[in-house]
Enzyme design. Structure first.
Site, mmCIF file in Angstrom:
data_model
loop_
_atom_site.group_PDB
_atom_site.id
_atom_site.type_symbol
_atom_site.label_atom_id
_atom_site.label_comp_id
_atom_site.label_asym_id
_atom_site.label_seq_id
_atom_site.Cartn_x
_atom_site.Cartn_y
_atom_site.Cartn_z
ATOM 1 N N GLU A 1 -11.950 17.502 -16.699
ATOM 2 C CA GLU A 1 -12.749 17.026 -18.449
ATOM 3 C C GLU A 1 -11.674 15.334 -18.238
ATOM 4 O O GLU A 1 -10.753 15.316 -18.393
ATOM 5 C CB GLU A 1 -12.245 17.699 -19.375
ATOM 6 N N GLU B 1 -8.711 26.531 -19.767
ATOM 7 C CA GLU B 1 -7.119 25.408 -20.375
ATOM 8 C C GLU B 1 -6.374 27.187 -21.247
ATOM 9 O O GLU B 1 -5.720 27.116 -21.830
ATOM 10 C CB GLU B 1 -7.300 24.905 -21.645
#
Ligand SMILES: *[C@@H]1O[C@H](CO)[C@@H](O)[C@H](O)[C@H]1NC(C)=O
Ligand SMILES: *[C@@H]1O[C@H](CO)[C@@H](O)[C@H](O)[C@H]1NC(C)=O
Ligand SMILES: *[C@@H]1O[C@H](CO)[C@@H](O)[C@H](O)[C@H]1NC(C)=O
Length: 726
Positions: free
Chosen positions: A250, A181
């Site tokens: 995710e 991320e």
């Protein structure tokens, strides 16, 4: 005879897997391609340090039974390299053992090496020593950082290669992740962010694992790295090149918990709807974050103030029990998706409108059966639609799956699986012979203290070897001070950068202050009892998990950084920020390793019956218990305690804090774009009451429980409970 030989040879080859036949993992615009075959892959996150090695096989088997092809885990640098160059991949950190358990179930692995992991894990997974490497700056174009990161990644990749863990070697790992991320962080850093990201990508590819790499939430991930999506929904996501597959690393099955907050749940109807939306649009890999969340044992939780429980409302609960209907409904979804797999990997969807808020996604390859997804995005109303000359009723906010373009085998909103309820039942195991030892504030061992002028940053002193740092100074009060003759007593003002603070005046507890995950700072401003002559001011600063995210979080400060001042003396304000302060890291009980049975005799314990009911702060408690019969997971009910840490047979089960959940528990409906705030439970209850005690840490009799209590609580009411799903 001939035929039998061929069957035998076939069996041998299939058992030897990739050793004999050519194996490879590649990708194209539609999917990850394993041995020449495009695959729809269903994955779930299980983090090996958040359970015990004794639990791993059961968790992985349950994941397999739930219809998963694959397990995803981060690699947690701080547990593997506790000091520079000193590695630990053994015992509870035996990553290879965990991966081999996954392999034994015939499942694949996504290894997210990072090594930055976020993960609500202490310091985002970075070892704390990394911060003190000279001139380091995390996750940017910084040589000391890049050297350390490369060193750890090489270590992990070489370990995996030596154990033949990559699919290119016949192992289970079919792709790996570098960084995590980083997209928005890197953009905020500008050019250095971009050059670091490019370096990380090239470095990873250069490690030559023979399987692809992914970067999540990294729109500009360079080829051949695949950029992937994380979120509650990912159907609006497309990879940055038309020849890359659409992967969802995710799919958030719930949300984490912080002390003082409620529990966030995600209804399975909406989770299934999110997954079906992603698959119907052409997504070919999704991973539940988390499939089993587990427990932040010891001081591993990040934060600050992330709870010890990392349950995440996952299909397998914190204790390893199946949570229904979440687990079962998703299992049915997985079955339906697998029935569509041949069509999904062989064609592009043809999308048609069935109404204002209704669509059909149809996959009809030439030589294979047709599959269809009929969706209703209307959050309030069911819809009657016509498809292939047949009527279908779609519940609100749902997708029906038709693996033959005719029969509905699954609808995301029609949950047929029976719900389970958690039951915590008191066990027959009693806590025996409670004894107590109170931290001694009056004497200090000169050898473990030092004095400096001014206030020092906490983690620089503790290096996170303890949550606790003592700050002590003294103040002389003249006998002529007016407050001594009946005036208002002076006020002490303390500003701390976090995370919690206990104030003692002349050894007496005078008050406490607590930050929170979003407001780490603590301000203390109270009248205190001073006497004529010398007064000792003692501040116990408590770290509650180091931050795991945010731009350059490594520079965020912890501890009493001031100002510290006294108000109300005759001379006016007395600034103590630049006084001489004496520092001591940790508690005396920690130094003597009181949590472990080996060092029981190093302190003088007092039987609880001999102490007053009014419990002291900063007190160690110990008791013994036998294991209750049965095989249900066990937990400590800590409702009667305040705040501290607990150990069983010398192993820390984590930080505890009976703080009450502030939230808005209005009830929750599945139909609508999900946000954690919409589905809260537990308001007004302790955020976390139960703390997992793994059975594998116990022996049949005389297990030692040790609690360190900061505030004062009633240990006689602590009990061992069994958890079950009924
Ligand atoms: C950490 O402590 C050392 C020694 O006390 C000091 O020289 C250094 O400036 C401190 N660093 C930070 C970041 O506070
Ligand atoms: C701190 O201690 C030093 C050495 O004992 C002393 O010289 C100095 O005056 C003290 N400073 C304060 C502010 O009390
Ligand atoms: C425990 O108490 C005894 C008797 O009061 C004393 O002699 C001994 O030093 C104490 N031990 C410790 C570790 O404090």
């Amino acid at each position: 005879m001939m035929k039998q030989k061929w069957v035998l040879l076939f069996l041998m080859i299939s058992q030897m897997g990739c050793h004999l036949i050519h194996c490879s993992v590649t990708y194209d615009n539609k999917a990850i391609v394993i041995n020449g075959e495009r695959r729809i892959l269903i994955s779930g996150s299980i983090h090996y340090p958040r359970s015990t090695p004794e639990m791993w096989e059961d968790l992985v088997k349950k994941a397999k039974d739930g219809g998963l092809d694959m397990i995803d885990t981060y690699v947690f640098w701080n547990v593997h390299e506790p000091s520079p160059g000193n590695y630990n991949f053994e015992g509870k950190y035996d990553l290879v053992r965990f991966l081999k358990i996954v392999q034994k179930q015939g499942m694949y692995v996504h290894l997210r090496i990072g090594p930055y992991v976020c993960a609500e894990w202490n310091f985002g997974g970075f070892p704390v020593w990394l911060k003190y490497v000279p001139d380091i700056s995390f996750r940017t174009d910084n040589e000391p950082f890049k050297r350390a990161m490369k060193g750890f990644m090489e270590k992990v990749v070489n370990l995996m290669k030596s154990e033949k863990m990559f699919e290119s070697q016949g192992g289970p790992i079919i792709f790996s992740q570098v960084e995590n991320e980083y997209g928005s962080v890197g953009k905020a850093y500008g050019g250095v962010g971009h050059s670091y990201m490019t370096w990380a990508a090239n470095m990873a590819v250069g490690l030559d694992t023979g399987v692809p790499w992914v970067m999540c939430k990294q729109d500009d991930a360079p080829d051949p790295i695949i950029n992937t999506c994380n979120g509650f929904y990912c159907d609006n996501f497309s990879p940055n090149k038309p020849y890359k597959p659409t992967l969802w690393t995710e799919a958030w099955s719930g949300w984490f918990t912080e002390f003082g907050g409620p529990i966030y749940q995600r209804p399975v109807q909406d989770l299934a709807f999110g997954v079906a939306r992603f698959i119907q649009k052409g997504g070919s890999f999704f991973n539940y974050y988390m499939y089993h969340g587990g427990t932040n044992f010891g001081r591993t939780s990040g934060g600050p103030f992330i709870t010890t429980s990392y349950d995440y409302d996952a299909p397998i609960d914190e204790y390893g029990l199946i949570r229904q209907p979440k687990y079962g409904h998703l299992k049915e979804l997985h079955k339906a998706i697998k029935q569509c797999e041949p069509a999904l990997v062989s064609a592009d969807p043809v999308i048609s409108s069935l109404g204002n808020l209704q669509q059909a996604h149809v996959y009809s390859p030439k030589s294979r059966p047709c599959a269809a997804f009929l969706s209703n995005y209307d959050p309030s109303n069911a819809a009657k639609v016509m498809f292939n000359n047949k009527h279908y009723t779609l519940p609100p906010w749902s997708i029906s799956i038709l693996p033959d373009c005719d029969n509905v085998v699954f609808n995301t909103a029609n949950v047929g699986v029976q719900s389970t309820q958690v039951e915590m039942s008191v066990s027959n195991s009693k806590m025996l012979s409670w004894e107590t030892y109170t931290e001694d504030l009056t004497t200090s061992d000169e050898s473990s203290t030092f004095t400096a002028t001014g206030l020092l940053e906490q983690i620089n002193i503790t290096r996170d070897t303890s949550d606790y740092l003592w700050y002590t100074t003294s103040v002389d009060v003249g006998s002529s001070e007016s407050f001594l003759r009946g005036g208002e007593s002076p006020k002490l003002f303390v500003q701390s950068s976090g995370h919690a603070l206990h104030v003692f005046i002349n050894g007496e507890h005078s008050g406490s202050g607590f930050g929170s995950r979003k407001h780490r700072k603590v301000t203390y401003k109270e009248n205190i009892n001073l006497r004529a002559g010398s007064n000792k001011i003692t501040l116990l600063s408590v770290a509650m998990g180091l931050p795991n995210m945010g731009g350059h979080y490594e520079f965020w400060e912890t501890g009493v950084l001031g100002p510290v001042a006294l108000y109300g003396l005759d001379q006016g304000k007395q600034d103590l920020s630049w006084a001489n302060w004496t520092y001591q890291v940790g508690l005396k009980g920690e130094a003597m390793n009181v949590g472990s049975s080996k060092s029981m005799s190093s302190v003088n314990w007092t039987q609880n019956s001999l102490i007053s009911q009014n419990q002291q702060p900063l007190t160690w408690h110990k008791a013994y218990f036998d294991v209750p019969k049965g095989d249900e997971p066990l937990a400590l009910d800590m409702n009667s305690m305040g705040k501290g840490e607990a150990w069983v047979n010398g192993q820390s089960i984590g930080r505890y804090w009976t703080t009450y959940a502030n939230g808005d528990c209005q009830g929750c409906h599945y139909a609508n774009t999900y946000r954690p705030l919409a589905c809260q439970i537990g308001c007004g209850q302790p955020t976390q009451r139960w703390y997992h005690v793994p059975r594998s840490w116990l022996k049949p009799k005389n297990n030692l429980l040790v609690l360190f209590e900061e505030l004062g609580g009633d240990p006689s009411k602590v009990s061992l409970v069994k958890r079950s799903m009924v």
